[in-house]
Scaffold this active site. Structure first.
Site, PDB file in Angstrom:
ATOM      1  N   CYS A 187      -5.351 -27.710 -10.441  1.00 48.04           N
ATOM      2  CA  CYS A 187      -6.737 -28.131 -10.231  1.00 48.04           C
ATOM      3  C   CYS A 187      -7.433 -27.159  -9.278  1.00 48.04           C
ATOM      4  O   CYS A 187      -6.933 -26.885  -8.181  1.00 48.04           O
ATOM      5  CB  CYS A 187      -6.777 -29.546  -9.658  1.00 48.04           C
ATOM      6  SG  CYS A 187      -8.461 -30.141  -9.341  1.00 48.04           S
TER       7      CYS A 187
ATOM      8  N   CYS B 179      -8.702 -33.493 -14.556  1.00 50.09           N
ATOM      9  CA  CYS B 179      -7.529 -33.482 -13.678  1.00 50.09           C
ATOM     10  C   CYS B 179      -7.041 -34.917 -13.512  1.00 50.09           C
ATOM     11  O   CYS B 179      -7.830 -35.809 -13.183  1.00 50.09           O
ATOM     12  CB  CYS B 179      -7.889 -32.883 -12.317  1.00 50.09           C
ATOM     13  SG  CYS B 179      -6.617 -33.094 -11.050  1.00 50.09           S
TER      14      CYS B 179
ATOM     15  N   HIS C 142       6.999 -27.548 -23.674  1.00 49.74           N
ATOM     16  CA  HIS C 142       5.751 -26.913 -24.117  1.00 49.74           C
ATOM     17  C   HIS C 142       5.062 -26.158 -22.989  1.00 49.74           C
ATOM     18  O   HIS C 142       3.866 -26.302 -22.770  1.00 49.74           O
ATOM     19  CB  HIS C 142       4.788 -27.958 -24.707  1.00 49.74           C
ATOM     20  CG  HIS C 142       4.717 -29.232 -23.914  1.00 49.74           C
ATOM     21  ND1 HIS C 142       5.250 -30.410 -24.371  1.00 49.74           N
ATOM     22  CD2 HIS C 142       4.201 -29.502 -22.699  1.00 49.74           C
ATOM     23  CE1 HIS C 142       5.052 -31.365 -23.474  1.00 49.74           C
ATOM     24  NE2 HIS C 142       4.415 -30.834 -22.450  1.00 49.74           N
TER      25      HIS C 142
ATOM     26  N   CYS D 271       0.810  -1.227   0.000  1.00 50.69           N
ATOM     27  CA  CYS D 271       0.000   0.000   0.000  1.00 50.69           C
ATOM     28  C   CYS D 271       0.839   1.271   0.000  1.00 50.69           C
ATOM     29  O   CYS D 271       0.291   2.366  -0.154  1.00 50.69           O
ATOM     30  CB  CYS D 271      -0.941   0.004   1.198  1.00 50.69           C
ATOM     31  SG  CYS D 271      -0.106   0.150   2.798  1.00 50.69           S
TER      32      CYS D 271
ATOM     33  N   CYS E  38      -0.564 -20.403 -20.085  1.00 51.15           N
ATOM     34  CA  CYS E  38       0.400 -21.469 -20.331  1.00 51.15           C
ATOM     35  C   CYS E  38      -0.234 -22.838 -20.118  1.00 51.15           C
ATOM     36  O   CYS E  38      -1.416 -22.959 -19.802  1.00 51.15           O
ATOM     37  CB  CYS E  38       1.614 -21.297 -19.425  1.00 51.15           C
ATOM     38  SG  CYS E  38       1.245 -21.534 -17.675  1.00 51.15           S
TER      39      CYS E  38
ATOM     40  N   CYS F 164       7.535 -14.592   0.684  1.00 50.76           N
ATOM     41  CA  CYS F 164       7.439 -13.140   0.558  1.00 50.76           C
ATOM     42  C   CYS F 164       6.311 -12.772  -0.399  1.00 50.76           C
ATOM     43  O   CYS F 164       6.087 -13.442  -1.410  1.00 50.76           O
ATOM     44  CB  CYS F 164       8.773 -12.583   0.055  1.00 50.76           C
ATOM     45  SG  CYS F 164       8.732 -10.840  -0.403  1.00 50.76           S
TER      46      CYS F 164
ATOM     47  N   CYS G 101     -15.552 -43.937  -4.519  1.00 50.72           N
ATOM     48  CA  CYS G 101     -14.418 -44.413  -5.312  1.00 50.72           C
ATOM     49  C   CYS G 101     -13.234 -43.480  -5.098  1.00 50.72           C
ATOM     50  O   CYS G 101     -13.371 -42.258  -5.199  1.00 50.72           O
ATOM     51  CB  CYS G 101     -14.800 -44.460  -6.788  1.00 50.72           C
ATOM     52  SG  CYS G 101     -13.410 -44.815  -7.900  1.00 50.72           S
TER      53      CYS G 101
END
Length: 452
Positions: free
Chosen positions: A424, A406, A449, A228, A419, A276, A352
């Site tokens: 997730c 995922c 990639h 700030c 990118c 930080c 599951c």
């Protein structure tokens, strides 16, 4: 306190001398005042000093002792006296420089101030005393407060130990057996100093200790907050190379934001922490009580998230049933997970392990596959319904094009740019994986990639 396990109160004027204190204790205990030694915060107080000049606040505990009669004890005291002549008062000690190294290159470097540069209280000043230490008071205040440094004998736990030297850095205070001295209690042969901090906002007992917050310090050189840009005091100084400074309000906002995003870092040695705010490497906060700045309610959430993350790191799972979220540690290859109902924990849901849906045999189905094949006989399709289904089919195709499951929890994740490094969004998962490969993010993905 006078050579005993119990203390007694003594009332003196603010400007009274140490000699006056000795005279009063001598009358009460039936001993000559010149035989007494007054010890406070690791040093012996001179008789010609005033209590105010020795930085004794109201309701302070001092130790008044008789010198030992043994020759071995006297030799120890002589040696300690020679070594400890230059021991400064712990109440005025400043360890700021040990958290602001000479290699600092950022704004925080200007916080490094020598004692002669520090503004001092004028004699007779009624201003608020300068505070060098901050603590989390866990008893009365339950908040971050100014603190006071004290020392006691590591053997008998009494404040009758006089130091051979004062601490010069935070490691001297926080790490054991760094500084030695001589315990003045008659029956104790203790030599190791044990430092601790207490809350300065209220009177405390000997057992009422507080947690040292070594990254919070007074902003004596008016360094602006990195977020700030306001100038406030105290501030928190991150232990990155640049020693970035953040005000406590912005630190609170930083912690709450990262907590909402589940972006705290789980470190095997440190715990659930943050680096930080500027993203500097190797800057995780090691003393987790600094996150008490979150406040009671948010800190409870922080502890819950930390426990959940620790469980996931151990190979555990969280029950996906709404309103449950119980932590479970099933066998490594066990696919059917039963959230056992036990008193107030668990819900009885059987699910599951792979897809987190109700337990089923066979392969998991994260999403329903479109029906293929010829025209179904005996089934009349409404034209309007058929028209709408085309939109549904288009929506399904869009989902298939813009999402990937995922690899850890199978939840569909949408990519809308950026990118190939995916995280997730499911709070219980937070797995990092590659959009192209569909596997856990690794160096090969990063090199080949990252951006497509």
């Amino acid at each position: 306190m006078f050579n005993s396990s119990h203390g007694f109160p003594v009332e003196l004027e603010e400007g009274a001398s140490v000699a006056t204190l000795k005279e009063m204790v001598g009358r009460l205990q039936g001993v000559l005042p010149e035989q007494l030694r007054v010890i406070f915060a690791g040093r012996e107080l001179r008789s010609d000093s005033t209590l105010q000049g020795c930085d004794l606040p109201e309701q302070s505990t001092v130790h008044v002792v008789l010198p030992s009669s043994t020759s071995a004890r006297r030799s120890d005291l002589v040696l300690q006296h020679r070594l400890g002549r230059a021991v400064d008062s712990l109440t005025g000690l400043d360890l700021t420089a040990s958290r602001l190294t000479a290699t600092s290159t950022g704004l925080a470097v200007v916080l490094e101030t020598k004692d002669e540069q520090r503004p001092r209280e004028e004699p007779g000043s009624t201003g608020v005393p300068h505070t060098n230490f901050y603590v989390y008071c866990k008893s009365v205040c339950r908040s971050i407060q100014p603190g006071k440094l004290r020392v006691r004998c590591g053997a008998c736990k009494q404040g009758t130990l006089t130091l051979s030297r004062g601490p010069s850095c935070w490691d001297d205070v926080l790490l054991p057996e760094r500084i030695h001295g001589v315990c003045q209690s008659e029956a104790c042969l203790g030599r190791v100093a044990e430092f601790y901090l207490k809350c300065a906002a209220h009177p405390t007992t000997d057992d009422d200790t507080s947690v040292a917050l070594d990254l919070i310090m007074p902003n004596i050189r008016s360094v602006p907050c990195i977020a700030c840009t306001d100038v406030t005091s105290p501030v928190l100084v991150f232990q990155c190379l640049d020693r970035h400074v953040v005000c406590l309000d912005c630190f609170h906002l930083y912690c709450v934001t990262r907590l909402n995003e589940r972006q705290f870092v789980h470190h095997p040695d440190i715990g659930y922490s943050l680096p930080c705010a500027a993203g500097c490497p190797n800057s995780l906060i090691k003393e987790l009580h600094h996150f008490r700045a979150l406040g009671e309610e948010q800190y409870e959430r922080y502890q819950r998230y930390a426990a959940e993350e620790c469980l996931l790191q151990m190979g555990g799972v969280l029950c996906p049933a709404p309103g449950c979220g119980a932590g479970l540690l099933p066998e490594e290859n066990r696919r059917m997970i039963h959230c056992l109902l036990n008193n107030t924990l668990g819900c009885g849901f059987v699910f599951c392990r792979d897809c987190k849906e109700g337990f089923h045999e066979g392969a998991c189905h994260a999403r329903s596959a479109p029906v293929s094949g010829g025209v179904l006989q005996g089934y009349v399709v409404d034209e309007e319904a058929a028209h709408q289904s085309r939109w549904e089919q288009a929506s399904q195709e869009t989902i298939n094009e813009t999402t990937r499951p995922c690899p850890k929890c199978k939840v569909p994740v949408e990519k809308s740019g950026g990118c190939m490094h995916m995280v997730c969004p499911r709070a219980q998962c937070q797995s990092e994986w590659c959009w192209i490969c569909g596997v856990e993010w690794n160096r090969e993905c990063m090199g080949n990639h990252w951006f497509g």
